[in-house]
Enzyme design. Sequence first.
Site, PDB file in Angstrom:
ATOM      1  N   LYS A 121      31.390  53.858  52.019  1.00 48.10           N
ATOM      2  CA  LYS A 121      31.033  52.344  51.675  1.00 48.10           C
ATOM      3  C   LYS A 121      30.323  52.176  50.540  1.00 48.10           C
ATOM      4  CE  LYS A 121      27.981  48.527  53.190  1.00 48.10           C
ATOM      5  NZ  LYS A 121      27.977  48.159  52.235  1.00 48.10           N
TER       6      LYS A 121
ATOM      7  N   HIS B  27      61.083  43.230  34.761  1.00 53.93           N
ATOM      8  CA  HIS B  27      61.784  42.647  35.422  1.00 53.93           C
ATOM      9  C   HIS B  27      62.908  43.504  35.945  1.00 53.93           C
ATOM     10  CE1 HIS B  27      63.524  43.984  31.198  1.00 53.93           C
ATOM     11  NE2 HIS B  27      64.774  43.900  31.765  1.00 53.93           N
TER      12      HIS B  27
ATOM     13  N   ASP C 271      29.907  50.088  47.236  1.00 54.75           N
ATOM     14  CA  ASP C 271      28.750  48.881  46.570  1.00 54.75           C
ATOM     15  C   ASP C 271      29.781  48.022  45.801  1.00 54.75           C
ATOM     16  OD1 ASP C 271      26.695  46.895  46.762  1.00 54.75           O
ATOM     17  OD2 ASP C 271      25.326  48.683  45.529  1.00 54.75           O
TER      18      ASP C 271
ATOM     19  N   HIS D 206      63.787  47.576  35.298  1.00 58.47           N
ATOM     20  CA  HIS D 206      63.408  47.914  34.173  1.00 58.47           C
ATOM     21  C   HIS D 206      62.012  47.508  34.168  1.00 58.47           C
ATOM     22  CE1 HIS D 206      64.915  47.229  29.830  1.00 58.47           C
ATOM     23  NE2 HIS D 206      64.458  48.514  29.862  1.00 58.47           N
TER      24      HIS D 206
ATOM     25  N   ASP E 125      67.247  43.810  36.008  1.00 55.05           N
ATOM     26  CA  ASP E 125      68.172  43.234  36.118  1.00 55.05           C
ATOM     27  C   ASP E 125      69.504  43.370  37.012  1.00 55.05           C
ATOM     28  OD1 ASP E 125      67.978  43.424  32.868  1.00 55.05           O
ATOM     29  OD2 ASP E 125      67.430  45.222  32.642  1.00 55.05           O
TER      30      ASP E 125
ATOM     31  N   GLU F 251      25.690  53.583  49.295  1.00 54.04           N
ATOM     32  CA  GLU F 251      25.079  53.219  50.561  1.00 54.04           C
ATOM     33  C   GLU F 251      25.225  53.101  51.541  1.00 54.04           C
ATOM     34  OE1 GLU F 251      27.090  49.306  49.898  1.00 54.04           O
ATOM     35  OE2 GLU F 251      24.800  48.052  50.517  1.00 54.04           O
TER      36      GLU F 251
HETATM   37 MN    MN Z   1      66.554  44.832  31.177  1.00 52.91          MN
END
Ligand code: MN
Length: 477
Positions: free
Chosen positions: A186, A47, A188, A41, A49, A331
Amino acid sequence: MSPAKLDRYQAKRDPARTPEPMGRGPRGRPGGAPSFVIQEHHARALHWDFRLERDGVLVSWAVPKGVPFDPKQNHLAVAVEDHPLEYGSFSGEIPKGEYGGGSVSIWDRGTYETEKWSEREVMVVLHGARVNGRYVLFKTGGKNWMLHRMDPAPEGWEPLPELVRPMLCRAGALPVRARGWTCEFKWDGVRAIIYVEGGRVRIKSRNDLDITAAYPELHALGRALGSRSAILDGEIVAFDGTGRPNFGLLQQRMHVRGEAAARRLAQRTPVSYLVFDLLYLDGHRTTGLAYTKRRSLLESLELADDRWVTPATYAGRPQAVLDAALAAGLEGVVCKRTNSAYAPGARNGDWVKVRGFRTQEVVIGGYTPGKGSRSGAIGALIMGVPSGRGLRYVGKVGTGFSDAHLKELAARLSKLVRKTSPFEEEPPRSQVAGATWVRPSLVGEVRFSDWTREGRLRQPAWRGLRPDKSPTDVVVE
Ligand code: MN
């Protein structure tokens, strides 16, 4: 007629405003083992459930870090209102502003056996696609419970390591053959390892300091990965207005104290995380895999956002990649052996960084005599660039010549000798002792690392004459 147990559920929701089921249908279900569902969720806080079917409803907990696979890690589970059985197949968007606004997806589902069910303790055996095994929920106070795995971790599963040190580059030259290598630009910036688990990030610097608080704009990477757990290797970069990495801009982000200050700076000078390797994924270390395998796993994560991205790697000609990097004002490149494992903290030569050099056209204004083996020949060329009415001294170049270069230069310069310096302002006497001055008409090219504050070329090396150029063509890059 709705079961009394769902009163709290229904009171929180308006069926006209949310697609969630209301649980007003008939109760009851076919026989068989009761079901469980775990929904991911993405609400205000990410989170999971966790819901268990019981007496015609889904008894529910919100688990901020998700279901643990590691028996050593208990995860907080907050009891929430019972949900209707139909909720077990719900996925979709709950409109913003509504209760639980955000997206819901089914992370796992299956059946379970009950070993114990009391007011304070619920012990179950889950049979899902992702989660299998014995778990216990035990109440610690109020709405708070703990979710604990009682079985050992699943076969082959490893907890996310506390620390994996970044693999280091050896400075060197481009690989002679492209085969077996791949090259990346590369960047920097500052190296950072990001640990992601349960939607949360931890950011560590190259010297193992926790720098999570300094880069709040990267925290959402945790949400982006959802239930994936991963360790990423990459570079934190601040891009300037021209789209180039700017180490100076990044400086102000590197030593921030306090979250408020970090957030303020993140608004003003946001950084990007350029991800180039994957060291752990979903319960498995990947450091032992070959680069190409790690790379394809990394790409499968599809990390792409305003603030993070997986930049390309190029298996073609290393020189072409370097040229492109330098043309873009970067670079240089990092070339990596495609079959190499990730060696934490090591500098074993499987990663090679090749810094680019800048080039500058210069006008030769004279030369100093050689010493030792070059006695009697040219020691160094005295260089200038056109400036106003004359030539501005930019330094001497004494390396990068072949014998053939020196011979040709000596022949050409001998025809241009004159008594006086062609420079607008006299170069420092100590640098041009014994100089032979020439008419400023020959143009050459040097590579160099940078301009000094005095306007001199740093670490210049001769690349060759530019017969296609005349002094008036020369501009300072
Ligand atoms: Mn929930």
